[in-house]
Design a protein around this motif. Structure first.
Motif, PDB file in Angstrom:
ATOM      1  N   TYR A 174      58.239  81.766  47.367  1.00  0.00           N
ATOM      2  CA  TYR A 174      57.959  80.438  46.826  1.00  0.00           C
ATOM      3  C   TYR A 174      59.124  79.473  47.046  1.00  0.00           C
ATOM      4  O   TYR A 174      58.930  78.283  47.185  1.00  0.00           O
ATOM      5  CB  TYR A 174      57.564  80.512  45.342  1.00  0.00           C
ATOM      6  N   LYS A 175      60.358  80.014  47.091  1.00  0.00           N
ATOM      7  CA  LYS A 175      61.521  79.160  47.359  1.00  0.00           C
ATOM      8  C   LYS A 175      61.467  78.620  48.788  1.00  0.00           C
ATOM      9  O   LYS A 175      61.806  77.468  49.042  1.00  0.00           O
ATOM     10  CB  LYS A 175      62.823  79.922  47.129  1.00  0.00           C
ATOM     11  N   VAL A 234      58.732  78.021  50.536  1.00  0.00           N
ATOM     12  CA  VAL A 234      57.681  76.991  50.549  1.00  0.00           C
ATOM     13  C   VAL A 234      58.221  75.709  49.918  1.00  0.00           C
ATOM     14  O   VAL A 234      57.981  74.605  50.423  1.00  0.00           O
ATOM     15  CB  VAL A 234      56.416  77.494  49.814  1.00  0.00           C
TER      16      VAL A 234
END
Length: 161
Positions: A2-3, A5
């Motif tokens: 997620y980081k 993205v």
């Protein structure tokens, strides 16, 4: 994951903001170029002395010659054709329109204050001169924002030396 993205999303936002700022800077360059072109055109127009009136001792601007020279200076400085349409190498894409071209001659009492309330323009002339107001549209490079439209005003007096 997620980081990664989030980083990619922030990079896209940063690039979009950078592109918008670059477009604004180019637009300001176009505005300055337009203002200089209008000032030069007004000055060239104001120097078109009517030789017959000058022989009579009067400072009088030849209106037809003034209009021709103003148009020629606008064409050269803004890279336009004879109809005011931009040439292919011009940064403009829309027609440059002369909204006001007014010659203030020796039939007025000087100092003369010219007022155009429609365009919000007031100027005081000490001798015969030319008032020129032009509409110029800057096409944005990035279509995020609509094109910018300017009403550029310029005035010049007949230089008597």
């Amino acid at each position: 994951m997620y980081k990664m993205v989030l980083i990619m999303l922030m990079m896209a936002v940063w690039m979009a903001m950078h592109a918008l700022q670059t477009d604004e800077e180019i637009a300001m360059t176009a505005l300055y170029q337009g203002k200089h072109a209008v000032n030069r055109a007004a000055h060239a127009a104001a120097q078109q002395v009517d030789r017959v009136a000058l022989a009579d001792g009067r400072l009088h601007i030849d209106e037809a010659a003034a209009y021709r020279n103003a148009g020629r200076y606008l064409q050269t400085n803004l890279q336009l054709n004879g109809d005011g349409e931009p040439l292919p190498e011009s940064m403009l894409r829309d027609r440059v329109e002369v909204l006001v071209f007014e010659v203030i001659n020796d039939d007025h009492v000087f100092p003369y204050t010219y007022r155009n309330s429609y365009y919000g323009y007031t100027v005081t002339l000490k001798r015969p001169g030319v008032v020129l107001i032009v509409r110029m549209i800057y096409p944005r490079i990035f279509n995020i924002i609509e094109p910018i439209e300017w009403t550029i005003k310029g005035t010049a007096e007949l230089v008597a030396r």
